[in-house]
Design an enzyme around this catalytic site. Structure first.
Site, PDB file in Angstrom:
ATOM      1  N   LYS A  44       3.945  -6.182  -8.255  1.00  0.00           N
ATOM      2  CA  LYS A  44       3.607  -7.447  -7.564  1.00  0.00           C
ATOM      3  C   LYS A  44       3.123  -8.458  -8.569  1.00  0.00           C
ATOM      4  O   LYS A  44       3.289  -8.078  -9.793  1.00  0.00           O
ATOM      5  CB  LYS A  44       1.952  -7.083  -6.960  1.00  0.00           C
ATOM      6  CG  LYS A  44       2.390  -6.580  -5.354  1.00  0.00           C
ATOM      7  CD  LYS A  44       0.500  -6.418  -4.797  1.00  0.00           C
ATOM      8  CE  LYS A  44       0.806  -5.342  -3.608  1.00  0.00           C
ATOM      9  NZ  LYS A  44       1.507  -6.008  -2.714  1.00  0.00           N
ATOM     10  N   ARG A  94       3.818   2.904   3.756  1.00  0.00           N
ATOM     11  CA  ARG A  94       4.087   4.020   4.154  1.00  0.00           C
ATOM     12  C   ARG A  94       4.879   4.773   3.674  1.00  0.00           C
ATOM     13  O   ARG A  94       4.640   5.817   4.597  1.00  0.00           O
ATOM     14  CB  ARG A  94       5.805   3.056   4.749  1.00  0.00           C
ATOM     15  CG  ARG A  94       6.468   3.024   4.029  1.00  0.00           C
ATOM     16  CD  ARG A  94       7.481   1.556   4.345  1.00  0.00           C
ATOM     17  NE  ARG A  94       6.489   0.435   4.120  1.00  0.00           N
ATOM     18  CZ  ARG A  94       7.382  -1.277   4.968  1.00  0.00           C
ATOM     19  NH1 ARG A  94       8.296  -0.437   5.355  1.00  0.00           N
ATOM     20  NH2 ARG A  94       6.613  -1.939   4.506  1.00  0.00           N
TER      21      ARG A  94
HETATM   22  N1  BES Z   1      -0.564  -3.512   0.461  1.00  0.00           N
HETATM   23  C1  BES Z   1      -0.173  -4.003   0.171  1.00  0.00           C
HETATM   24  C2  BES Z   1      -0.140  -5.420   1.504  1.00  0.00           C
HETATM   25  C3  BES Z   1      -0.862  -6.014   1.771  1.00  0.00           C
HETATM   26  C4  BES Z   1      -0.597  -7.691   1.480  1.00  0.00           C
HETATM   27  C5  BES Z   1      -2.753  -5.598   2.229  1.00  0.00           C
HETATM   28  C6  BES Z   1      -1.474  -8.276   1.812  1.00  0.00           C
HETATM   29  C7  BES Z   1      -3.641  -6.805   2.168  1.00  0.00           C
HETATM   30  C8  BES Z   1      -3.192  -8.176   1.772  1.00  0.00           C
HETATM   31  C9  BES Z   1       1.243  -3.540   1.050  1.00  0.00           C
HETATM   32  O1  BES Z   1       1.473  -2.138   0.130  1.00  0.00           O
HETATM   33  C10 BES Z   1       3.074  -3.954   0.065  1.00  0.00           C
HETATM   34  O2  BES Z   1       2.547  -4.246  -0.911  1.00  0.00           O
HETATM   35  N2  BES Z   1       3.742  -4.411   1.392  1.00  0.00           N
HETATM   36  C11 BES Z   1       4.325  -4.681   0.881  1.00  0.00           C
HETATM   37  C12 BES Z   1       5.637  -4.397   1.901  1.00  0.00           C
HETATM   38  C13 BES Z   1       7.256  -5.222   1.598  1.00  0.00           C
HETATM   39  C14 BES Z   1       7.302  -4.369  -0.165  1.00  0.00           C
HETATM   40  C15 BES Z   1       8.304  -4.621   2.777  1.00  0.00           C
HETATM   41  C16 BES Z   1       4.373  -6.526   1.292  1.00  0.00           C
HETATM   42  O3  BES Z   1       3.534  -6.754   2.554  1.00  0.00           O
HETATM   43  O4  BES Z   1       5.280  -7.556   0.677  1.00  0.00           O
HETATM   44 MN    MN Z   2       2.168  -2.591  -1.994  1.00  0.00          MN
END
Ligand code: BES
Ligand code: MN
Ligand code: ZN
Length: 490
Positions: free
Chosen positions: A269, A343
């Site tokens: 990230k 997921r």
């Molecule tokens: N934990 C994150 C989602 C999240 C984002 C939670 C902001 C709380 C606040 C999740 O694991 C994630 O990184 N999701 C990605 C999915 C994408 C790679 C398809 C996202 O939302 O960017």
């Molecule tokens: Mn994630």
């Protein structure tokens, strides 16, 4: 802060500050003049005019020993009660007082329910007084020691005590969830999460816990979960709490996403998005908080709490984009983005949950940033293969003041999570509708006929700014109160 109830006349009660509610448009001045005498009552009246006090919900007219609070219209009081009480609390916090008496708001109403009113007011007061002070001395200490909720009628005071007690039990659970989310990931890793579950299991005689380590998880073929865990130096844990009352009417399983830190893995990230990722176990925290409440409320429902706990870290051992894993239900998944890790862990956790043979499975997960784009920071999304279940959850959420909205599980997008070389891919081929495709991915792990709902709490689980007058920044414990309400409705 101690909250109790007592019979009395609020205006005659000994306290440093007394809090009295007034409906919008109510002709309250005269009754105050009668009760307080010409002089004091008259002064109140003049002040109210000067400050334009109309009794709108949340308006506060403040005097050294008296707060007059706008309750709005009587029809909307029950929904506004927490918000109003929270505003009063923050006003009180700015005063150097320790003992405060509240009138039970709405007491003169026909529909007044002392038990319910006391519960809602106590919930708001306790939630508002939350402070996370493990790592810092609070700038402003809570000096409020005693709050008395005054009922005109002695029977009402006894009923109010019941409401207060219940609120305390529920907020104990919410507070546990908030603390778990707020604790930095360095101190709240899978091991610590499992230890917390073990501690919680001791709170109730009907609660058992089983914790599985990496080898045991391997034996369960939970390879999607293990793929996420393989990059971390901290061991994963599968946590299974069971609350089993003597005679259960129904059985449910609540699965909580338990990523104790989400760096994104090799699909790292950006720094800004990573800052709050200790919150990625908020679903798990709510499951643990729920069990704190179950220990005390002892409903007639069998409840399984299931958490696949791990960090999501990059390292030489980490899962790679392009890797293919076989989940516990034998389906293969091509991992194309290691940041779509929730997921993967949930897939195996959901398969495990269904082995418990329960009527309903619910998962709670900070799953997608897309859900925050869709519904904002204060509303969670629910997707379900059973519209009655979705509606019941939304109804429960509404009653407790946790916003929840339904999103569709339309099959037409299922093709977006099909992989060329495996049964599924962990990110969709389109970047649009990310919450829906995540939900559809999870659905692939739900057996035919299994009632299931997925709640995406990425928005409200962790508040970057206060969620309401009574829920401030940080972990919110979102979901605990909704689930308690829903379980009570079964
Ligand atoms: N934990 C994150 C989602 C999240 C984002 C939670 C902001 C709380 C606040 C999740 O694991 C994630 O990184 N999701 C990605 C999915 C994408 C790679 C398809 C996202 O939302 O960017
Ligand atoms: Mn994630
Ligand atoms: Zn995540």
């Amino acid at each position: 802060m101690n909250i109790t109830s007592q019979k009395g006349d609020i205006l005659k009660t000994e306290a440093e500050v007394r809090v009295v509610g007034i409906y919008e448009g109510e002709d309250w001045e005269n009754s105050f003049i009668q009760r307080l005498g010409e002089e004091t009552g008259g002064k109140l009246q003049i002040n109210a005019k000067k400050k334009d006090f109309t009794g709108n919900a949340g308006q506060i007219l403040s005097f050294p020993d008296l707060l007059i609070v706008g309750l709005g219209k009587s029809e909307t009081l029950s929904t506004a009660l927490r918000e109003i009480t929270g505003s009063v609390y923050s006003q009180l916090q700015s005063l150097p007082v320790t003992h405060v008496a509240f009138e039970l708001f709405g007491e003169d109403d026909e529909s007044f329910d002392p038990n319910q009113t006391a519960q809602l007011m106590t919930e708001a007061l306790l939630l508002a007084s939350y402070q996370f002070d493990t790592y810092k001395k609070p700038k402003q200490k809570n000096i409020l020691e005693e709050i008395i909720l005054i009922a005109e009628d002695g029977k009402d005071a006894i009923k109010a005590e019941k409401g207060i007690k219940k609120a305390k039990q529920i907020i104990d659970g919410v507070t546990v969830a908030r603390d778990l989310v707020n604790t930095p990931a360095q101190d709240m890793n899978p091991i610590r999460l499992a230890q917390t579950a073990e501690r919680i299991a001791k709170l109730g005689s009907h609660i058992r816990v089983r914790v599985y380590n990496r080898e045991q998880i391997e034996k369960k073929n939970m390879n999607a979960f293990l793929a996420v865990a393989q990059g971390s130096d901290v061991e994963p844990r599968l946590i299974h709490l069971t609350y089993k009352p003597e005679k259960a009417k129904k059985s449910i399983a609540i699965v909580g996403k338990g990523i104790t830190f989400d760096s994104g893995g090799l699909s790292l990230k950006p720094a800004d998005s990573m800052q709050s990722m200790k919150c990625d176990m908020a679903g798990a925290a709510s499951v643990l908080g729920l069990f704190v409440v179950l220990a005390k409320l002892e409903p007639n429902i069998e409840v399984h709490g299931i958490i696949a706990a791990t960090e999501n870290m990059p390292s030489g051992k980490a899962m790679r984009p392009g890797d293919v894993v076989r989940a516990a239900n034998k389906k293969t998944i091509e991992i194309l983005n290691t940041d779509a890790e929730g997921r993967l862990t949930l897939a195996d956790a959901l398969v495990y949950a269904q082995k418990q043979k329960v009527d309903t499975v619910i998962d709670l997960a900070t799953l997608t940033g897309a859900c925050v784009v869709t519904l904002g920071e204060e509303i969670a999304g629910v997707m379900s293969n059973n519209s009655d279940l979705a509606h019941k959850l939304i109804e429960s959420a509404t009653v407790v003041g946790e916003e929840l909205w339904e999103l569709p599980l339309f099959g037409r997008y299922a093709k977006l999570v099909e992989s060329d070389i495996a049964d599924l891919r962990n990110i969709a081929t389109s970047r649009y509708g990310g919450t829906l495709t995540a939900g559809l991915f999870l659905k692939e792990f739900i057996e035919e006929g299994q009632k299931w709902a997925h709640i995406d709490i990425a928005g409200p689980a962790y508040a970057e700014r206060p969620l309401s007058s009574y829920i401030g920044k940080g972990g919110t414990g979102y979901g605990v109160r909704t689930l308690v309400k829903w379980i009570e409705s079964l």
